[in-house]
Enzyme design. Structure first.
Site, PDB file in Angstrom:
ATOM      1  N   SER A 172      33.395  -4.062  59.351  1.00  0.00           N
ATOM      2  CA  SER A 172      32.449  -3.067  58.837  1.00  0.00           C
ATOM      3  C   SER A 172      31.044  -3.604  58.660  1.00  0.00           C
ATOM      4  O   SER A 172      30.094  -2.824  58.583  1.00  0.00           O
ATOM      5  CB  SER A 172      32.936  -2.515  57.497  1.00  0.00           C
ATOM      6  OG  SER A 172      33.061  -3.562  56.550  1.00  0.00           O
ATOM      7  N   ASP A 194      27.185  -0.791  48.266  1.00  0.00           N
ATOM      8  CA  ASP A 194      28.285   0.025  47.733  1.00  0.00           C
ATOM      9  C   ASP A 194      29.379  -0.798  47.064  1.00  0.00           C
ATOM     10  O   ASP A 194      30.455  -0.293  46.796  1.00  0.00           O
ATOM     11  CB  ASP A 194      28.895   0.888  48.842  1.00  0.00           C
ATOM     12  CG  ASP A 194      29.467   0.057  49.989  1.00  0.00           C
ATOM     13  OD1 ASP A 194      29.494  -1.186  49.878  1.00  0.00           O
ATOM     14  OD2 ASP A 194      29.899   0.654  51.007  1.00  0.00           O
ATOM     15  N   HIS A 210      29.570  -3.762  50.820  1.00  0.00           N
ATOM     16  CA  HIS A 210      28.572  -3.994  51.859  1.00  0.00           C
ATOM     17  C   HIS A 210      27.191  -4.212  51.250  1.00  0.00           C
ATOM     18  O   HIS A 210      26.974  -3.914  50.072  1.00  0.00           O
ATOM     19  CB  HIS A 210      28.562  -2.815  52.833  1.00  0.00           C
ATOM     20  CG  HIS A 210      29.921  -2.484  53.340  1.00  0.00           C
ATOM     21  ND1 HIS A 210      30.694  -1.469  52.796  1.00  0.00           N
ATOM     22  CD2 HIS A 210      30.672  -3.058  54.308  1.00  0.00           C
ATOM     23  CE1 HIS A 210      31.861  -1.436  53.410  1.00  0.00           C
ATOM     24  NE2 HIS A 210      31.876  -2.380  54.335  1.00  0.00           N
TER      25      HIS A 210
END
Length: 386
Positions: free
Chosen positions: A41, A354, A357
């Site tokens: 991610s 968040d 990340h």
């Protein structure tokens, strides 16, 4: 006795600033015509959202994701651009489209195979060793390289074989962060931290097998990223505060006094990075005709957390910009992009976006270090000059 740690099974991810100064890239003839990116991610530009179409709400396909640069969600797990985006911009190449959007995109200038939840180890490994916590999708590095091979075949069919070799020789391959998800699944399946650490050699071998496969496929310029300090993530700090899940993180000895991060989780990351860097050195000797860059993901994040104001980050470095409250602004029940979450007014003042990340501003700082050599050996821009 080693305390047992359990992390969340990151089905959507786990543990995937500065403008470039004086690089002179505008006056330099481009060495690279394309970029091919792999990872999780921290590098995914939309593959997971495409793969998960039709599933219940994918939070980072909702506002405020993407608000800083794109002004809309793009499938990136950040408020804006990622490290791979800044690399593409510095090399004067288009931002990489996700491979799974291939029917609507021209992938001749590069493609992104990274995907949220990506692992170094295959699903079969977890089924054999850790059946209680298994990745929900087949998204390992080996699978991503399989996607690349499919794209390579179509690109090579459109050109002569010699032209295909030239295409790959003028491409930059970036193998982004891998490993954090692997340990997350192992720990969530009941493995102790010491047991998870025993799998580091397997993770590093899997990453190296992937790199060597890419070299055999024709890659000549590769960037291999280490992992970041997982013990500094607001998600980990919120989960283990007060000794949750058997971590016994209740005394000052469990936290780094310079940063407030969890020592043992960071130690796991440092161990992998040491092994991976050694392995990259060995691969350099094995493949003298290939240029390999080791990109450090740990030091830049640790520096931002330790001395945020020095680099222009004015908010609490361990507190997420977007989240559901609490001392670290991370709450799984009100994750960023879902009902109940809130977002800060200035994401660029925060290191973490968040809870898992980073913000675009943090990614820009790291990318600058990879490009100019502060956090990479050799620098990516050195490859352009060679």
């Amino acid at each position: 006795m080693e305390p047992q740690v359990q992390l969340l099974p990151l089905t959507f991810v786990l543990l995937p600033y500065l403008l470039l100064h004086g690089t002179g890239t505008a006056a330099t003839p481009p060495r690279f015509n394309s970029i091919f990116s792999f990872g999780n991610s921290y590098a995914d530009t939309g593959n997971f959202v495409l793969q998960s179409a039709g599933l219940p709400c994918i939070a980072f396909n909702n506002s405020p994701y993407g608000e800083t640069f794109f002004r809309r969600p793009t499938g990136r797990a950040s408020d804006g651009r990622l490290i791979i985006d800044f690399i593409a911009e510095a090399l004067e190449l288009p931002l990489l489209p996700p491979f799974l959007s291939r029917q609507a995109q021209d992938l001749s200038r590069g493609a992104n195979f990274a995907i949220v939840g990506g692992t170094a180890l295959d699903v079969g490994f977890f089924l054999r060793r850790n059946a209680g916590s298994v990745p929900p999708f087949r998204s390992s590095l080996r699978v991503q390289i399989g996607w690349f091979r499919r794209l390579k075949q179509s690109l090579c069919n459109a050109t002569a074989s010699a032209g295909c070799g030239e295409l790959l020789a003028r491409s930059l391959f970036v193998v982004g962060e891998l490993g954090s998800n692997d340990y997350g699944y192992l720990l969530a399946g009941g493995k102790s931290l010491q047991e998870a650490k025993s799998f580091v050699p397997e993770v590093v071998k899997a990453i190296c097998r992937g790199v060597e496969t890419l070299v055999e496929e024709g890659a000549r310029y590769l960037v291999v990223s280490g992992t970041l300090p997982a013990g500094c993530l607001p998600m980990a700090l919120a989960k283990y505060a007060g000794g949750a899940a058997g971590t016994n993180a209740t005394t000052t000895d469990d936290y780094d006094p310079r940063t407030g991060c969890l020592r043992r989780l960071n130690g796991l990351a440092q161990y992998q990075n040491w092994m991976l860097r050694e392995a990259v050195d060995h691969m350099r000797a094995k493949y003298p005709g290939t240029k390999l860059v080791y990109a450090d993901f740990y030091r830049p994040v640790a520096r931002l957390v330790r001395r945020p104001a020095k680099f222009g980050f004015t908010e609490e470095p361990l507190r997420a910009c977007c989240g559901g409250g609490g001392p670290y602004n991370y709450n799984l029940g009100a994750a960023c992009g879902s009902p109940g979450s809130t977002v800060c007014q200035e994401p660029s003042a925060h290191v973490h976006w968040d809870g898992i990340h980073l913000t675009e501003a943090a990614y820009k700082y790291i990318a600058d270090g990879w490009l100019n050599g502060l956090y990479a050996h050799p620098s990516i821009l050195d490859l352009v000059q060679q």
